[in-house]
Design a protein around this motif. Sequence first.
Motif, short mmCIF file in Angstrom:
data_model
loop_
_atom_site.label_atom_id
_atom_site.label_comp_id
_atom_site.label_asym_id
_atom_site.label_seq_id
_atom_site.Cartn_x
_atom_site.Cartn_y
_atom_site.Cartn_z
N ILE A 51 -51.44 51.93 -47.79
CA ILE A 51 -52.86 52.21 -47.97
C ILE A 51 -53.07 53.63 -47.46
N LEU A 52 -53.29 54.55 -48.38
CA LEU A 52 -53.46 55.94 -48.01
C LEU A 52 -54.90 56.24 -47.58
N ARG B 53 -46.12 53.74 -58.14
CA ARG B 53 -47.43 54.10 -58.64
C ARG B 53 -48.41 54.22 -57.48
N THR B 54 -49.33 55.15 -57.62
CA THR B 54 -50.42 55.32 -56.68
C THR B 54 -51.70 55.16 -57.46
N VAL B 55 -52.60 54.30 -56.97
CA VAL B 55 -53.82 53.98 -57.69
C VAL B 55 -55.05 54.29 -56.84
N PRO B 56 -55.98 55.09 -57.41
CA PRO B 56 -57.27 55.28 -56.75
C PRO B 56 -58.26 54.24 -57.27
N MET B 57 -59.10 53.74 -56.41
CA MET B 57 -60.21 52.88 -56.83
C MET B 57 -61.36 53.13 -55.87
N ASP B 58 -62.31 53.91 -56.32
CA ASP B 58 -63.43 54.34 -55.49
C ASP B 58 -62.91 54.95 -54.19
N SER C 226 -62.54 46.56 -48.37
CA SER C 226 -61.36 45.69 -48.53
C SER C 226 -61.18 45.22 -49.97
N HIS C 227 -62.27 45.03 -50.70
CA HIS C 227 -62.18 44.66 -52.12
C HIS C 227 -61.44 45.76 -52.88
N HIS C 228 -61.84 47.00 -52.70
CA HIS C 228 -61.22 48.11 -53.42
C HIS C 228 -59.76 48.30 -53.01
N VAL C 229 -59.48 48.18 -51.73
CA VAL C 229 -58.10 48.34 -51.25
C VAL C 229 -57.21 47.25 -51.84
#
Length: 178
Positions: A135-136, A86-91, A141-144
């Motif tokens: 980490i793409l 899975r790949t997840v975007p977050m901001d 750091s919170h979002h990562v």
Amino acid sequence: MTTIVRETKETKVTVEIALGKGLAKVDTGLPFFDHMLSTFARYAGLDLTLHARGDLRHHLMEDVAITLGTAVQKVIPATAARYGERTVPMDDALVQAVIDVAGRFYYRGPLRNKLYEHVMRSFCEHAKVTLHLRILRGKDSHHVTEAAFKALGMALRDAMVDSGVVFSTKGAVALEVK
């Protein structure tokens, strides 16, 4: 429901876990860590009750990862689908997790936060899983970190689906201690 308790001179960790709906009740005394563990459980589809206390942040987080990894290893079906990605975007963050739950430990990261990197490695070692975490993108750091826990959870959920057959050319692996 599987229960694992780890108690040392430095920490006491209790984990109750089952494949389920992703319901979590987590109390480590570390609010962000609690949030990451609850997020992981939700995205992995694991019902999790976890209580932990310890002397130092490092000892506590490491022992939680060891105990949680051990518990997860116990609930992986013998006929699990095995692989998940899975790949997840977050901001600003974009994180990919690729996992194999076949019983061999390997971890490749890294996360930028050394303590959370150690948590991931300890979890994988004791869950006996292979995890490649990439980490793409991302500077926050919170979002990562949060995207990493979400991606790991969803990849693990996919890998733990009961396929009804052992998904390996080796067949079932049996070890006997004499």
